[in-house]
Motif scaffolding. Structure first.
Motif, PDB file in Angstrom:
ATOM      1  N   GLU A  78       0.816  -1.216   0.000  1.00 30.02           N
ATOM      2  CA  GLU A  78       0.000   0.000   0.000  1.00 30.02           C
ATOM      3  C   GLU A  78       0.852   1.269   0.000  1.00 30.02           C
ATOM      4  O   GLU A  78       0.337   2.354   0.171  1.00 30.02           O
ATOM      5  CB  GLU A  78      -0.939   0.037   1.222  1.00 30.02           C
ATOM      6  N   ARG A  79       2.151   1.157  -0.189  1.00 29.22           N
ATOM      7  CA  ARG A  79       3.004   2.341  -0.160  1.00 29.22           C
ATOM      8  C   ARG A  79       2.807   3.149  -1.443  1.00 29.22           C
ATOM      9  O   ARG A  79       2.261   2.667  -2.421  1.00 29.22           O
ATOM     10  CB  ARG A  79       4.466   1.947   0.028  1.00 29.22           C
ATOM     11  N   ARG A  80       3.290   4.408  -1.413  1.00 26.76           N
ATOM     12  CA  ARG A  80       3.147   5.281  -2.573  1.00 26.76           C
ATOM     13  C   ARG A  80       4.396   6.127  -2.743  1.00 26.76           C
ATOM     14  O   ARG A  80       5.218   6.223  -1.845  1.00 26.76           O
ATOM     15  CB  ARG A  80       1.913   6.167  -2.417  1.00 26.76           C
ATOM     16  N   THR A  81       4.533   6.732  -3.891  1.00 23.64           N
ATOM     17  CA  THR A  81       5.630   7.656  -4.161  1.00 23.64           C
ATOM     18  C   THR A  81       5.100   9.069  -3.984  1.00 23.64           C
ATOM     19  O   THR A  81       4.088   9.437  -4.580  1.00 23.64           O
ATOM     20  CB  THR A  81       6.169   7.467  -5.595  1.00 23.64           C
ATOM     21  N   LEU A  82       5.780   9.850  -3.163  1.00 24.16           N
ATOM     22  CA  LEU A  82       5.370  11.224  -2.926  1.00 24.16           C
ATOM     23  C   LEU A  82       5.955  12.131  -4.003  1.00 24.16           C
ATOM     24  O   LEU A  82       7.099  11.961  -4.402  1.00 24.16           O
ATOM     25  CB  LEU A  82       5.844  11.697  -1.549  1.00 24.16           C
ATOM     26  N   ASN A  83       5.172  13.075  -4.439  1.00 25.79           N
ATOM     27  CA  ASN A  83       5.644  14.104  -5.357  1.00 25.79           C
ATOM     28  C   ASN A  83       5.529  15.449  -4.664  1.00 25.79           C
ATOM     29  O   ASN A  83       4.796  16.327  -5.103  1.00 25.79           O
ATOM     30  CB  ASN A  83       4.824  14.096  -6.650  1.00 25.79           C
ATOM     31  N   ALA A  84       6.233  15.603  -3.570  1.00 31.85           N
ATOM     32  CA  ALA A  84       6.141  16.816  -2.769  1.00 31.85           C
ATOM     33  C   ALA A  84       6.891  17.964  -3.440  1.00 31.85           C
ATOM     34  O   ALA A  84       7.932  17.764  -4.055  1.00 31.85           O
ATOM     35  CB  ALA A  84       6.722  16.570  -1.379  1.00 31.85           C
ATOM     36  N   ASN A  85       6.327  19.154  -3.317  1.00 32.61           N
ATOM     37  CA  ASN A  85       7.049  20.366  -3.692  1.00 32.61           C
ATOM     38  C   ASN A  85       7.952  20.741  -2.538  1.00 32.61           C
ATOM     39  O   ASN A  85       7.697  20.380  -1.388  1.00 32.61           O
ATOM     40  CB  ASN A  85       6.065  21.512  -3.977  1.00 32.61           C
ATOM     41  N   LEU A  86       8.994  21.494  -2.809  1.00 32.31           N
ATOM     42  CA  LEU A  86       9.922  21.876  -1.748  1.00 32.31           C
ATOM     43  C   LEU A  86       9.258  22.689  -0.647  1.00 32.31           C
ATOM     44  O   LEU A  86       9.754  22.733   0.477  1.00 32.31           O
ATOM     45  CB  LEU A  86      11.110  22.638  -2.340  1.00 32.31           C
ATOM     46  N   CYS A  87       8.111  23.314  -0.937  1.00 26.73           N
ATOM     47  CA  CYS A  87       7.410  24.098   0.078  1.00 26.73           C
ATOM     48  C   CYS A  87       6.479  23.241   0.933  1.00 26.73           C
ATOM     49  O   CYS A  87       5.894  23.723   1.903  1.00 26.73           O
ATOM     50  CB  CYS A  87       6.619  25.237  -0.582  1.00 26.73           C
ATOM     51  N   ASP A  88       6.324  21.954   0.607  1.00 27.50           N
ATOM     52  CA  ASP A  88       5.436  21.070   1.356  1.00 27.50           C
ATOM     53  C   ASP A  88       6.113  20.575   2.625  1.00 27.50           C
ATOM     54  O   ASP A  88       7.293  20.197   2.602  1.00 27.50           O
ATOM     55  CB  ASP A  88       5.034  19.855   0.505  1.00 27.50           C
ATOM     56  N   ALA A  89       5.356  20.563   3.724  1.00 26.24           N
ATOM     57  CA  ALA A  89       5.886  20.033   4.979  1.00 26.24           C
ATOM     58  C   ALA A  89       6.350  18.602   4.759  1.00 26.24           C
ATOM     59  O   ALA A  89       5.657  17.803   4.138  1.00 26.24           O
ATOM     60  CB  ALA A  89       4.816  20.091   6.069  1.00 26.24           C
ATOM     61  N   GLY A  90       7.525  18.296   5.239  1.00 26.20           N
ATOM     62  CA  GLY A  90       8.090  16.959   5.088  1.00 26.20           C
ATOM     63  C   GLY A  90       9.057  16.833   3.927  1.00 26.20           C
ATOM     64  O   GLY A  90       9.795  15.860   3.847  1.00 26.20           O
ATOM     65  N   ALA A  91       9.069  17.800   3.009  1.00 21.59           N
ATOM     66  CA  ALA A  91      10.023  17.761   1.900  1.00 21.59           C
ATOM     67  C   ALA A  91      11.432  17.952   2.466  1.00 21.59           C
ATOM     68  O   ALA A  91      11.628  18.681   3.441  1.00 21.59           O
ATOM     69  CB  ALA A  91       9.704  18.844   0.878  1.00 21.59           C
ATOM     70  N   THR A  92      12.404  17.277   1.887  1.00 23.55           N
ATOM     71  CA  THR A  92      13.781  17.365   2.373  1.00 23.55           C
ATOM     72  C   THR A  92      14.739  17.588   1.211  1.00 23.55           C
ATOM     73  O   THR A  92      14.353  17.449   0.043  1.00 23.55           O
ATOM     74  CB  THR A  92      14.204  16.077   3.105  1.00 23.55           C
ATOM     75  N   HIS A  93      15.978  17.901   1.543  1.00 23.38           N
ATOM     76  CA  HIS A  93      17.024  17.973   0.536  1.00 23.38           C
ATOM     77  C   HIS A  93      18.383  17.785   1.198  1.00 23.38           C
ATOM     78  O   HIS A  93      18.529  17.970   2.399  1.00 23.38           O
ATOM     79  CB  HIS A  93      16.979  19.304  -0.230  1.00 23.38           C
ATOM     80  N   LEU A  94      19.354  17.386   0.403  1.00 21.27           N
ATOM     81  CA  LEU A  94      20.751  17.353   0.818  1.00 21.27           C
ATOM     82  C   LEU A  94      21.465  18.422   0.009  1.00 21.27           C
ATOM     83  O   LEU A  94      21.219  18.566  -1.185  1.00 21.27           O
ATOM     84  CB  LEU A  94      21.394  15.993   0.513  1.00 21.27           C
ATOM     85  N   ALA A  95      22.327  19.175   0.624  1.00 20.75           N
ATOM     86  CA  ALA A  95      23.052  20.236  -0.072  1.00 20.75           C
ATOM     87  C   ALA A  95      24.551  19.984   0.030  1.00 20.75           C
ATOM     88  O   ALA A  95      25.053  19.664   1.103  1.00 20.75           O
ATOM     89  CB  ALA A  95      22.702  21.591   0.533  1.00 20.75           C
ATOM     90  N   TYR A  96      25.235  20.121  -1.088  1.00 23.48           N
ATOM     91  CA  TYR A  96      26.674  19.913  -1.145  1.00 23.48           C
ATOM     92  C   TYR A  96      27.343  21.157  -1.712  1.00 23.48           C
ATOM     93  O   TYR A  96      26.785  21.817  -2.591  1.00 23.48           O
ATOM     94  CB  TYR A  96      27.027  18.720  -2.056  1.00 23.48           C
TER      95      TYR A  96
END
Length: 124
Positions: A78-96
């Motif tokens: 029952e899992r799904r793939t999220l298509n969150a925008n960067l402004c959505d709560a829970g969105a993350t990123h790694l920065a290098y």
């Protein structure tokens, strides 16, 4: 109450849709070293996540003083793939910090990743 005394950051975790292409991106593209890759005990993972019927493969990689955990869930179905925008709560990123942004963008594109917006220099 005093804040919890953190000794160090252990790892960052990302849930991935497919393990193999993401491993190639981090290892071949960004120079991470693979430390472990394999399944985890389903009963333990179900207890840990609070999700019944969890089946996963987990990889641990490290580079640049950073440990990264990649998790690929095979179940529950029952899992799904999220298509969150960067402004959505829970969105993350790694920065290098990179030597060449053009080279980094080209490498990422070669692994199937694209830009969410424009490349902008930020002087913090």
């Amino acid at each position: 109450m005093a804040p919890v005394r953190i000794l160090s950051v252990n790892h960052t975790s990302l849930t991935v849709r497919e393990m193999k292409p993401v491993l190639a991106f981090f290892m071949d593209g960004l120079g991470y070293e693979l430390h472990s890759l394999g399944p985890r005990d389903p009963a333990m993972m179900s207890r840990m996540t609070g999700i019944p019927g969890v089946v996963v493969t987990i990889a641990f990689l490290s580079a640049y003083g950073h440990t990264l955990e990649l998790i690929h869930y095979y179940a529950p179905h029952e899992r799904r793939t999220l298509n969150a925008n960067l402004c959505d709560a829970g969105a993350t990123h790694l920065a290098y910090d990179v030597e060449s942004m053009d080279d980094a963008v080209e490498m990422a594109a070669g692994h199937g990743f694209g830009l969410a917006g424009e490349v902008v220099r930020v002087d913090a």
